[in-house]
Design a protein around this motif. Sequence first.
Motif, PDB file in Angstrom:
ATOM      1  N   UNK A 174      -7.968   0.855 -69.601  1.00 30.38           N
ATOM      2  CA  UNK A 174      -8.417   2.243 -69.693  1.00 30.38           C
ATOM      3  C   UNK A 174      -9.547   2.406 -70.704  1.00 30.38           C
ATOM      4  N   UNK A 175     -10.368   3.429 -70.503  1.00 29.53           N
ATOM      5  CA  UNK A 175     -11.456   3.717 -71.435  1.00 29.53           C
ATOM      6  C   UNK A 175     -10.900   3.865 -72.848  1.00 29.53           C
ATOM      7  N   UNK A 176     -11.606   3.270 -73.805  1.00 31.04           N
ATOM      8  CA  UNK A 176     -11.187   3.354 -75.197  1.00 31.04           C
ATOM      9  C   UNK A 176     -10.119   2.367 -75.598  1.00 31.04           C
ATOM     10  N   UNK A 177      -9.761   1.453 -74.687  1.00 26.09           N
ATOM     11  CA  UNK A 177      -8.714   0.484 -75.012  1.00 26.09           C
ATOM     12  C   UNK A 177      -9.176  -0.424 -76.143  1.00 26.09           C
ATOM     13  N   UNK A 181     -12.643  -2.798 -76.595  1.00 26.43           N
ATOM     14  CA  UNK A 181     -13.528  -2.492 -77.717  1.00 26.43           C
ATOM     15  C   UNK A 181     -13.782  -3.730 -78.567  1.00 26.43           C
ATOM     16  N   UNK A 182     -12.746  -4.514 -78.793  1.00 24.65           N
ATOM     17  CA  UNK A 182     -12.919  -5.748 -79.567  1.00 24.65           C
ATOM     18  C   UNK A 182     -13.834  -6.734 -78.833  1.00 24.65           C
ATOM     19  N   UNK A 187     -18.751  -9.765 -78.982  1.00 19.87           N
ATOM     20  CA  UNK A 187     -19.786 -10.480 -78.251  1.00 19.87           C
ATOM     21  C   UNK A 187     -21.046  -9.650 -78.052  1.00 19.87           C
ATOM     22  N   UNK A 188     -21.170  -8.563 -78.841  1.00 17.74           N
ATOM     23  CA  UNK A 188     -22.390  -7.761 -78.904  1.00 17.74           C
ATOM     24  C   UNK A 188     -22.867  -7.339 -77.515  1.00 17.74           C
TER      25      UNK A 188
END
Length: 275
Positions: A174-177, A181-182, A187-188
């Motif tokens: 899901x969005x914001x998971x 995010x990590x 990995x930029x």
Amino acid sequence: MGSTTPSTDDIGRMYDETAALSQIFIDGQEHLPYWYDDHDDTPVVEAAKRITRKVGAAIGLRPGEHVLDAGCGVGAPAVQLAEEHGVRVTGITISSVQAAEARRRAERSAAATRIVFAHGDYNHLDYPDDTFDAVIAVESLMHADDLAASLAEFRRVLRPGGRLAIADCTREAPAGSEPAARFTTAFQIGQLLSVPEWVSRLRTSGFDVDEYTQCGPRVYGMGLRYLDRANELHNELASRFGEEMVGELKQSYRDYFSYGADIGYAIIAARKPSL
């Protein structure tokens, strides 16, 4: 986007530094391979060529068409498409080292007269409107600092009815998971979109979406096979780049492919509407 997003110059330098490695490690196919299952023993380079073939097939490339490879790396996919589909290919990369390596690769190809590589930025293409029959972006839009601007530039250089193929990692969580995010921070990566988000962005940018295939378990999900490849080439890589670098390479693969089902992989075909 956050401050961890690399600049265009940062990306160019990163690929300058990895061009030689990619030539040895995966024969210039600078994208993830595709394996059908754990029993598929296809060599890594041949498995990577499957993605290139799937991209070409998704947009139905035909002999004589002119294709832009946006983010062409050291040129292996562009050469493959020229040889297998009879198309003309113009490749562009932000890395001057990659561009030089790609030109050398093209010179060895039977399709050399139909392949051109250039050093440049796909956000600022030096081609007139309606130049290309197709654009491909294989694991290159992850670096776009302004995705809408990139897609607008692709649309500009496509002729009416021209096609766009994108192959890239996707967000299955899901969005914001937190895991996704990590992944993007570590990995930029500029953006990690779900398939529905890709479809929405493409439509907002004026494309019609023809097809999308989520093949994450066969691509990202098989990624730890890169460790087998690193072990296979350990001595050659160590003699060229040093033991420390090989150790870092193996650890980077363990880290990159540690996010499981949260990360997928999609091939999406879209089209600029005809007049």
